[in-house]
Motif scaffolding. Structure first.
Motif, PDB file in Angstrom:
ATOM      1  N   ALA A 159     -10.852  13.692   3.692  1.00  0.00           N
ATOM      2  CA  ALA A 159      -9.837  14.147   1.542  1.00  0.00           C
ATOM      3  C   ALA A 159      -9.623  12.703   1.265  1.00  0.00           C
ATOM      4  CB  ALA A 159      -8.700  14.301   2.818  1.00  0.00           C
ATOM      5  N   CYS A 160      -9.631  11.693   1.708  1.00  0.00           N
ATOM      6  CA  CYS A 160      -9.399  10.250   0.923  1.00  0.00           C
ATOM      7  C   CYS A 160     -10.401  10.246   1.056  1.00  0.00           C
ATOM      8  CB  CYS A 160      -8.816   8.841   2.157  1.00  0.00           C
ATOM      9  SG  CYS A 160      -7.178   9.666   2.581  1.00  0.00           S
ATOM     10  N   SER A 161     -11.618  10.333   1.309  1.00  0.00           N
ATOM     11  CA  SER A 161     -12.788   9.769   0.661  1.00  0.00           C
ATOM     12  C   SER A 161     -13.266  10.666  -0.814  1.00  0.00           C
ATOM     13  CB  SER A 161     -14.205   9.661   2.235  1.00  0.00           C
ATOM     14  OG  SER A 161     -15.177   9.328   1.219  1.00  0.00           O
ATOM     15  N   ILE A 162     -12.988  11.342  -0.377  1.00  0.00           N
ATOM     16  CA  ILE A 162     -12.891  12.520  -1.654  1.00  0.00           C
ATOM     17  C   ILE A 162     -12.050  12.599  -2.621  1.00  0.00           C
ATOM     18  CG2 ILE A 162     -12.737  14.485  -2.289  1.00  0.00           C
ATOM     19  CD1 ILE A 162     -13.982  15.988   0.582  1.00  0.00           C
ATOM     20  N   VAL A 163     -11.454  11.727  -2.625  1.00  0.00           N
ATOM     21  CA  VAL A 163     -10.325  11.838  -3.925  1.00  0.00           C
ATOM     22  C   VAL A 163     -10.787   9.906  -3.827  1.00  0.00           C
ATOM     23  CG1 VAL A 163      -8.496  13.775  -3.341  1.00  0.00           C
ATOM     24  CG2 VAL A 163      -7.708  11.347  -2.054  1.00  0.00           C
ATOM     25  N   GLY A 164     -10.793   9.500  -2.974  1.00  0.00           N
ATOM     26  CA  GLY A 164     -11.080   8.441  -3.911  1.00  0.00           C
ATOM     27  C   GLY A 164     -10.045   6.931  -3.183  1.00  0.00           C
ATOM     28  N   ALA A 165      -9.318   7.398  -2.219  1.00  0.00           N
ATOM     29  CA  ALA A 165      -8.586   6.783  -1.674  1.00  0.00           C
ATOM     30  C   ALA A 165      -9.252   5.576  -0.616  1.00  0.00           C
ATOM     31  CB  ALA A 165      -7.128   6.843  -0.737  1.00  0.00           C
ATOM     32  N   THR A 166     -10.278   5.092  -0.341  1.00  0.00           N
ATOM     33  CA  THR A 166     -10.973   4.383  -0.263  1.00  0.00           C
ATOM     34  C   THR A 166     -11.109   3.388   1.287  1.00  0.00           C
ATOM     35  OG1 THR A 166     -11.778   2.110  -1.418  1.00  0.00           O
ATOM     36  CG2 THR A 166     -13.225   4.156  -1.901  1.00  0.00           C
ATOM     37  N   GLU A 167      -9.738   2.592   1.014  1.00  0.00           N
ATOM     38  CA  GLU A 167      -8.801   2.426   2.249  1.00  0.00           C
ATOM     39  C   GLU A 167      -8.126   2.423   3.069  1.00  0.00           C
ATOM     40  OE1 GLU A 167      -5.938   3.539  -0.176  1.00  0.00           O
ATOM     41  OE2 GLU A 167      -7.693   3.355  -1.349  1.00  0.00           O
ATOM     42  N   ALA A 168      -9.021   4.092   3.272  1.00  0.00           N
ATOM     43  CA  ALA A 168      -8.674   5.408   3.999  1.00  0.00           C
ATOM     44  C   ALA A 168      -9.100   5.808   4.154  1.00  0.00           C
ATOM     45  CB  ALA A 168      -6.851   6.184   4.092  1.00  0.00           C
ATOM     46  N   ALA A 169     -10.423   5.625   4.288  1.00  0.00           N
ATOM     47  CA  ALA A 169     -11.672   6.361   3.886  1.00  0.00           C
ATOM     48  C   ALA A 169     -12.387   6.627   5.375  1.00  0.00           C
ATOM     49  CB  ALA A 169     -12.627   6.558   2.495  1.00  0.00           C
ATOM     50  N   ASP A 170     -11.526   5.994   6.546  1.00  0.00           N
ATOM     51  CA  ASP A 170     -12.252   6.189   7.740  1.00  0.00           C
ATOM     52  C   ASP A 170     -11.644   5.802   8.879  1.00  0.00           C
ATOM     53  OD1 ASP A 170     -13.289   3.451   8.035  1.00  0.00           O
ATOM     54  OD2 ASP A 170     -14.700   3.866   6.611  1.00  0.00           O
ATOM     55  N   ILE A 171     -11.388   5.755  10.052  1.00  0.00           N
ATOM     56  CA  ILE A 171     -11.060   6.136  10.672  1.00  0.00           C
ATOM     57  C   ILE A 171     -10.344   3.854  11.200  1.00  0.00           C
ATOM     58  CG2 ILE A 171     -10.368   5.522  13.881  1.00  0.00           C
ATOM     59  CD1 ILE A 171      -9.599   8.649  12.083  1.00  0.00           C
ATOM     60  N   GLY A 172     -12.384   3.438  10.761  1.00  0.00           N
ATOM     61  CA  GLY A 172     -11.756   1.898  10.788  1.00  0.00           C
ATOM     62  C   GLY A 172     -11.022   1.473  10.275  1.00  0.00           C
ATOM     63  N   ARG A 173     -11.362   1.608   8.224  1.00  0.00           N
ATOM     64  CA  ARG A 173     -10.311   1.445   7.647  1.00  0.00           C
ATOM     65  C   ARG A 173      -8.614   1.804   7.746  1.00  0.00           C
ATOM     66  NH1 ARG A 173     -14.126   2.580   2.735  1.00  0.00           N
ATOM     67  NH2 ARG A 173     -15.807   2.217   3.583  1.00  0.00           N
ATOM     68  N   LEU A 174      -8.879   3.277   8.192  1.00  0.00           N
ATOM     69  CA  LEU A 174      -7.118   2.844   8.066  1.00  0.00           C
ATOM     70  C   LEU A 174      -6.807   2.406   9.337  1.00  0.00           C
ATOM     71  CD1 LEU A 174      -4.915   5.461   7.674  1.00  0.00           C
ATOM     72  CD2 LEU A 174      -6.182   6.971   9.298  1.00  0.00           C
ATOM     73  N   ALA A 175      -7.194   2.280  10.744  1.00  0.00           N
ATOM     74  CA  ALA A 175      -6.339   1.660  11.351  1.00  0.00           C
ATOM     75  C   ALA A 175      -5.926   0.443  11.474  1.00  0.00           C
ATOM     76  CB  ALA A 175      -7.459   1.590  12.560  1.00  0.00           C
ATOM     77  N   ASP A 176      -6.710  -0.737  10.259  1.00  0.00           N
ATOM     78  CA  ASP A 176      -6.748  -1.866   9.933  1.00  0.00           C
ATOM     79  C   ASP A 176      -5.444  -1.424   8.565  1.00  0.00           C
ATOM     80  OD1 ASP A 176      -8.827  -3.109  11.981  1.00  0.00           O
ATOM     81  OD2 ASP A 176     -10.080  -2.629   9.336  1.00  0.00           O
ATOM     82  N   LEU A 177      -5.617  -0.618   7.971  1.00  0.00           N
ATOM     83  CA  LEU A 177      -4.412  -0.183   7.239  1.00  0.00           C
ATOM     84  C   LEU A 177      -2.770  -0.170   7.316  1.00  0.00           C
ATOM     85  CD1 LEU A 177      -3.180  -0.660   4.062  1.00  0.00           C
ATOM     86  CD2 LEU A 177      -3.851   1.944   3.987  1.00  0.00           C
ATOM     87  N   TYR A 178      -3.326   0.219   8.524  1.00  0.00           N
ATOM     88  CA  TYR A 178      -1.492   0.946   9.607  1.00  0.00           C
ATOM     89  C   TYR A 178      -1.830  -1.133   9.710  1.00  0.00           C
ATOM     90  CZ  TYR A 178       1.095   2.546  13.584  1.00  0.00           C
ATOM     91  OH  TYR A 178       2.042   3.380  13.645  1.00  0.00           O
ATOM     92  N   GLU A 179      -2.137  -1.428  10.798  1.00  0.00           N
ATOM     93  CA  GLU A 179      -1.672  -2.381  11.316  1.00  0.00           C
ATOM     94  C   GLU A 179      -1.259  -3.257  10.016  1.00  0.00           C
ATOM     95  OE1 GLU A 179      -1.543  -3.553  15.007  1.00  0.00           O
ATOM     96  OE2 GLU A 179      -2.370  -1.778  15.114  1.00  0.00           O
ATOM     97  N   ALA A 180      -1.700  -3.427   9.043  1.00  0.00           N
ATOM     98  CA  ALA A 180      -1.432  -4.228   8.432  1.00  0.00           C
ATOM     99  C   ALA A 180       0.034  -4.343   7.935  1.00  0.00           C
ATOM    100  CB  ALA A 180      -2.367  -3.962   6.436  1.00  0.00           C
ATOM    101  N   ARG A 181       0.214  -2.776   7.687  1.00  0.00           N
ATOM    102  CA  ARG A 181       1.905  -2.341   7.068  1.00  0.00           C
ATOM    103  C   ARG A 181       2.804  -2.377   8.159  1.00  0.00           C
ATOM    104  NH1 ARG A 181       0.943   2.676   3.435  1.00  0.00           N
ATOM    105  NH2 ARG A 181      -0.907   1.608   1.717  1.00  0.00           N
ATOM    106  N   THR A 182       1.771  -1.978   9.420  1.00  0.00           N
ATOM    107  CA  THR A 182       3.126  -2.180  10.511  1.00  0.00           C
ATOM    108  C   THR A 182       3.625  -3.473  10.711  1.00  0.00           C
ATOM    109  OG1 THR A 182       1.389  -1.883  12.076  1.00  0.00           O
ATOM    110  CG2 THR A 182       2.550   0.310  11.629  1.00  0.00           C
ATOM    111  N   ARG A 183       2.223  -5.008  10.334  1.00  0.00           N
ATOM    112  CA  ARG A 183       2.846  -6.071  10.910  1.00  0.00           C
ATOM    113  C   ARG A 183       4.132  -6.324   9.945  1.00  0.00           C
ATOM    114  NH1 ARG A 183      -2.806  -8.078  11.366  1.00  0.00           N
ATOM    115  NH2 ARG A 183      -3.425  -6.411  13.259  1.00  0.00           N
ATOM    116  N   SER A 184       4.284  -5.997   8.607  1.00  0.00           N
ATOM    117  CA  SER A 184       4.926  -6.600   7.926  1.00  0.00           C
ATOM    118  C   SER A 184       6.203  -5.894   7.625  1.00  0.00           C
ATOM    119  CB  SER A 184       3.869  -5.957   5.976  1.00  0.00           C
ATOM    120  OG  SER A 184       3.420  -5.463   6.064  1.00  0.00           O
TER     121      SER A 184
END
Length: 82
Positions: A57-82
């Protein structure tokens, strides 16, 4: 096309569900991507299916930072570290 608010909301939903996956894996003493998917029970399997659907769904709406598991996992890590 979606609005920035819609993309942010979809990303937040995907991150929330990814947090469920991460939590279940942690309870099992595992982490992503170092996990044996063939040993997953129904809880983590269902959470991963929901996460994949939200990534699609993120890919469809253009939320590219969460468009696949790899990107989502990276984003999650970045947000939980800060």
């Amino acid at each position: 096309m979606s609005t920035a608010n819609e993309r942010a909301r979809m990303t937040d939903l995907a991150l929330q569900e990814w947090g469920v996956v991460v939590g279940i894996l942690a309870e099992r003493g595992e982490s992503w991507p170092d996990t044996d998917v063939t040993r997953w029970g129904p809880g983590v399997t269902a959470a991963m299916e929901r996460t994949r659907a939200l990534c699609a769904a993120c890919s469809i709406v253009g939320a590219t930072e969460a468009a696949d598991i790899g990107r989502l996992a990276d984003l999650y890590e970045a947000r939980t570290r800060s």
